[in-house]
Scaffold this motif. Structure first.
Motif, PDB file in Angstrom:
ATOM      1  N   PHE A   1       0.923  -1.133  -0.044  1.00 45.43           N
ATOM      2  CA  PHE A   1      -0.090  -0.035   0.023  1.00 45.43           C
ATOM      3  C   PHE A   1       0.965   1.095   0.059  1.00 45.43           C
ATOM      4  CE2 PHE A   1      -2.781   3.243   2.030  1.00 45.43           C
ATOM      5  CZ  PHE A   1      -3.788   3.250   1.072  1.00 45.43           C
ATOM      6  N   ASN A   2       1.057   1.735  -1.054  1.00 48.50           N
ATOM      7  CA  ASN A   2       1.943   2.934  -1.343  1.00 48.50           C
ATOM      8  C   ASN A   2       1.160   4.402  -0.895  1.00 48.50           C
ATOM      9  OD1 ASN A   2       4.284   1.501  -2.356  1.00 48.50           O
ATOM     10  ND2 ASN A   2       3.348   1.632  -4.307  1.00 48.50           N
ATOM     11  N   GLY A   3       1.781   5.139  -0.276  1.00 50.51           N
ATOM     12  CA  GLY A   3       1.397   6.321   0.385  1.00 50.51           C
ATOM     13  C   GLY A   3       2.329   7.443  -0.176  1.00 50.51           C
ATOM     14  N   GLN A   4       2.572   8.492   0.697  1.00 54.55           N
ATOM     15  CA  GLN A   4       2.948   9.702  -0.021  1.00 54.55           C
ATOM     16  C   GLN A   4       4.444   9.675  -0.699  1.00 54.55           C
ATOM     17  OE1 GLN A   4       2.311   8.871   3.239  1.00 54.55           O
ATOM     18  NE2 GLN A   4       3.675  10.007   4.414  1.00 54.55           N
ATOM     19  N   GLN A   5       4.448  10.332  -1.602  1.00 56.16           N
ATOM     20  CA  GLN A   5       5.849  10.265  -2.651  1.00 56.16           C
ATOM     21  C   GLN A   5       6.299  11.626  -2.740  1.00 56.16           C
ATOM     22  OE1 GLN A   5       5.539   9.427  -6.789  1.00 56.16           O
ATOM     23  NE2 GLN A   5       7.487   8.284  -6.856  1.00 56.16           N
ATOM     24  N   VAL A   6       7.698  11.845  -2.724  1.00 57.52           N
ATOM     25  CA  VAL A   6       8.282  13.144  -3.067  1.00 57.52           C
ATOM     26  C   VAL A   6       9.349  12.779  -3.874  1.00 57.52           C
ATOM     27  CG1 VAL A   6       9.526  15.220  -1.942  1.00 57.52           C
ATOM     28  CG2 VAL A   6       7.743  14.019  -0.678  1.00 57.52           C
ATOM     29  N   VAL A   7       9.113  13.681  -5.064  1.00 52.43           N
ATOM     30  CA  VAL A   7      10.479  13.613  -5.833  1.00 52.43           C
ATOM     31  C   VAL A   7      11.051  14.969  -6.389  1.00 52.43           C
ATOM     32  CG1 VAL A   7       9.364  11.268  -6.992  1.00 52.43           C
ATOM     33  CG2 VAL A   7       8.663  13.680  -7.829  1.00 52.43           C
ATOM     34  N   THR A   8      12.215  15.000  -6.702  1.00 46.19           N
ATOM     35  CA  THR A   8      13.114  16.045  -7.272  1.00 46.19           C
ATOM     36  C   THR A   8      13.560  15.590  -8.699  1.00 46.19           C
ATOM     37  OG1 THR A   8      13.598  16.816  -5.142  1.00 46.19           O
ATOM     38  CG2 THR A   8      14.840  17.583  -6.932  1.00 46.19           C
ATOM     39  N   ILE A   9      13.093  16.303  -9.663  1.00 43.91           N
ATOM     40  CA  ILE A   9      13.428  15.968 -11.254  1.00 43.91           C
ATOM     41  C   ILE A   9      14.472  16.605 -11.555  1.00 43.91           C
ATOM     42  CG2 ILE A   9      12.481  15.749 -13.405  1.00 43.91           C
ATOM     43  CD1 ILE A   9       9.762  15.330 -12.029  1.00 43.91           C
ATOM     44  N   ASP A  10      15.607  16.436 -12.289  1.00 45.10           N
ATOM     45  CA  ASP A  10      16.686  17.026 -13.025  1.00 45.10           C
ATOM     46  C   ASP A  10      16.919  16.554 -14.395  1.00 45.10           C
ATOM     47  OD1 ASP A  10      18.792  18.533 -13.447  1.00 45.10           O
ATOM     48  OD2 ASP A  10      20.043  17.729 -12.019  1.00 45.10           O
ATOM     49  N   GLY A  11      16.126  16.802 -15.318  1.00 44.97           N
ATOM     50  CA  GLY A  11      16.297  16.529 -16.587  1.00 44.97           C
ATOM     51  C   GLY A  11      15.927  15.002 -16.599  1.00 44.97           C
ATOM     52  N   ASP A  12      16.689  14.280 -16.900  1.00 43.99           N
ATOM     53  CA  ASP A  12      16.515  12.667 -17.242  1.00 43.99           C
ATOM     54  C   ASP A  12      16.838  11.868 -15.987  1.00 43.99           C
ATOM     55  OD1 ASP A  12      15.441  13.121 -19.819  1.00 43.99           O
ATOM     56  OD2 ASP A  12      17.240  12.618 -20.826  1.00 43.99           O
ATOM     57  N   ASN A  13      17.080  12.555 -14.939  1.00 40.64           N
ATOM     58  CA  ASN A  13      17.358  12.053 -13.745  1.00 40.64           C
ATOM     59  C   ASN A  13      16.435  12.523 -12.522  1.00 40.64           C
ATOM     60  OD1 ASN A  13      19.936  10.365 -14.302  1.00 40.64           O
ATOM     61  ND2 ASN A  13      20.412  12.557 -15.021  1.00 40.64           N
ATOM     62  N   ALA A  14      16.125  11.747 -11.730  1.00 43.78           N
ATOM     63  CA  ALA A  14      15.395  11.993 -10.652  1.00 43.78           C
ATOM     64  C   ALA A  14      15.380  11.163  -9.395  1.00 43.78           C
ATOM     65  CB  ALA A  14      13.495  12.147 -10.816  1.00 43.78           C
ATOM     66  N   VAL A  15      15.207  11.945  -8.118  1.00 44.31           N
ATOM     67  CA  VAL A  15      15.339  11.090  -6.760  1.00 44.31           C
ATOM     68  C   VAL A  15      14.056  11.006  -6.074  1.00 44.31           C
ATOM     69  CG1 VAL A  15      17.849  11.371  -6.614  1.00 44.31           C
ATOM     70  CG2 VAL A  15      16.417  13.029  -5.573  1.00 44.31           C
ATOM     71  N   GLY A  16      13.548  10.330  -5.247  1.00 47.32           N
ATOM     72  CA  GLY A  16      12.505  10.159  -4.617  1.00 47.32           C
ATOM     73  C   GLY A  16      12.480   9.426  -3.462  1.00 47.32           C
ATOM     74  N   LYS A  17      11.141   9.609  -2.811  1.00 44.76           N
ATOM     75  CA  LYS A  17      11.015   8.911  -1.457  1.00 44.76           C
ATOM     76  C   LYS A  17       9.553   8.541  -1.452  1.00 44.76           C
ATOM     77  CE  LYS A  17      11.916   8.937   3.588  1.00 44.76           C
ATOM     78  NZ  LYS A  17      12.688   9.550   4.521  1.00 44.76           N
ATOM     79  N   CYS A  18       9.248   6.977  -0.956  1.00 46.64           N
ATOM     80  CA  CYS A  18       7.859   6.531  -1.133  1.00 46.64           C
ATOM     81  C   CYS A  18       7.795   6.064   0.412  1.00 46.64           C
ATOM     82  CB  CYS A  18       7.584   6.017  -2.262  1.00 46.64           C
ATOM     83  SG  CYS A  18       6.132   5.146  -2.236  1.00 46.64           S
ATOM     84  N   TYR A  19       6.676   6.272   0.960  1.00 47.35           N
ATOM     85  CA  TYR A  19       6.274   5.500   1.995  1.00 47.35           C
ATOM     86  C   TYR A  19       5.442   4.273   1.604  1.00 47.35           C
ATOM     87  CZ  TYR A  19       8.202   9.096   4.875  1.00 47.35           C
ATOM     88  OH  TYR A  19       8.993  10.006   5.470  1.00 47.35           O
ATOM     89  N   CYS A  20       5.539   3.273   2.293  1.00 49.67           N
ATOM     90  CA  CYS A  20       4.944   1.989   1.949  1.00 49.67           C
ATOM     91  C   CYS A  20       4.377   1.182   3.251  1.00 49.67           C
ATOM     92  CB  CYS A  20       5.752   1.140   1.128  1.00 49.67           C
ATOM     93  SG  CYS A  20       4.793  -0.252   0.239  1.00 49.67           S
ATOM     94  N   LEU A  21       3.291   0.375   3.239  1.00 51.05           N
ATOM     95  CA  LEU A  21       2.936  -0.368   4.104  1.00 51.05           C
ATOM     96  C   LEU A  21       2.636  -1.928   3.653  1.00 51.05           C
ATOM     97  CD1 LEU A  21       2.096  -0.592   7.195  1.00 51.05           C
ATOM     98  CD2 LEU A  21      -0.239  -0.301   6.589  1.00 51.05           C
ATOM     99  N   ILE A  22       3.511  -2.763   3.739  1.00 45.60           N
ATOM    100  CA  ILE A  22       3.630  -4.156   3.105  1.00 45.60           C
ATOM    101  C   ILE A  22       2.994  -5.109   3.962  1.00 45.60           C
ATOM    102  CG2 ILE A  22       5.176  -5.730   2.324  1.00 45.60           C
ATOM    103  CD1 ILE A  22       7.258  -3.344   2.136  1.00 45.60           C
ATOM    104  N   THR A  23       2.173  -5.822   3.300  1.00 42.66           N
ATOM    105  CA  THR A  23       1.654  -7.178   4.355  1.00 42.66           C
ATOM    106  C   THR A  23       1.879  -8.166   3.637  1.00 42.66           C
ATOM    107  OG1 THR A  23      -0.363  -5.690   4.952  1.00 42.66           O
ATOM    108  CG2 THR A  23      -0.548  -8.062   5.141  1.00 42.66           C
ATOM    109  N   LEU A  24       2.449  -9.288   4.298  1.00 45.56           N
ATOM    110  CA  LEU A  24       3.070 -10.545   3.796  1.00 45.56           C
ATOM    111  C   LEU A  24       2.297 -11.608   4.558  1.00 45.56           C
ATOM    112  CD1 LEU A  24       6.762  -9.930   3.856  1.00 45.56           C
ATOM    113  CD2 LEU A  24       5.217  -9.574   2.014  1.00 45.56           C
ATOM    114  N   ILE A  25       1.740 -12.623   3.917  1.00 43.70           N
ATOM    115  CA  ILE A  25       0.942 -13.572   4.588  1.00 43.70           C
ATOM    116  C   ILE A  25       1.662 -15.073   4.062  1.00 43.70           C
ATOM    117  CG2 ILE A  25      -1.260 -14.890   5.089  1.00 43.70           C
ATOM    118  CD1 ILE A  25      -2.766 -12.191   4.739  1.00 43.70           C
TER     119      ILE A  25
END
Length: 145
Positions: A76-100
């Motif tokens: 379950f992906n939540g908020q994402q923040v990205v910084t874009i510089d031409g053909d490159n970018a960096v980002g951070k995403c929050y995620c809740l993972i459930t494994l059964i």
């Protein structure tokens, strides 16, 4: 912010979501195609690297092995923040993972709070993950019926 920047932000969000959806389906062969050919994938838990992979082939094998005893995977992906510089970018995403899955003949549900710090590269007008560091911040395991 211009239209191109908005298009890139949407494309990067869709990329992260597609990676999660394919992981949930255990479709690792298609999932790793969303990473660059020699991408790095690293998982850190409790401040220690528990897995470091390089390249699509190594990633497919490790993902299959890691999830072989897991019957259900759900990101379950939540908020994402990205910084874009031409053909490159960096980002951070929050995620809740459930494994059964099964552990010691018991059905166990593991919930993981994770963040992914990604480096993206645009190749042939398509965004790919060049590096992903997954930080497993916390986890909780319970036995279920």
């Amino acid at each position: 912010m211009n239209i191109k920047n908005l298009e890139d932000r949407i494309a990067l969000k869709e990329l992260v979501d597609k990676i999660s959806i394919l992981g949930d389906k255990k479709d690792f062969k298609n999932q790793v195609q969303l990473f660059s050919e020699n991408a790095i994938s690293e998982t850190i838990e409790a401040g220690k690297t528990i897995l470091k992979l390089e390249g699509r082939k190594e990633m497919v094998q490790a993902f299959e092995n890691f999830l072989q005893n897991i019957e259900t995977v759900y990101h379950f992906n939540g908020q994402q923040v990205v910084t874009i510089d031409g053909d490159n970018a960096v980002g951070k995403c929050y995620c809740l993972i459930t494994l059964i899955g099964n552990e010691n003949e018991k059905k166990i549900k593991t919930t993981i709070g994770a963040t992914y710090e990604d480096e993206y590269i645009r190749k042939n007008n398509k965004w790919l993950v060049a590096k992903r560091v997954g930080y497993f911040e916390w986890q909780n395991k319970i036995e279920i019926n």
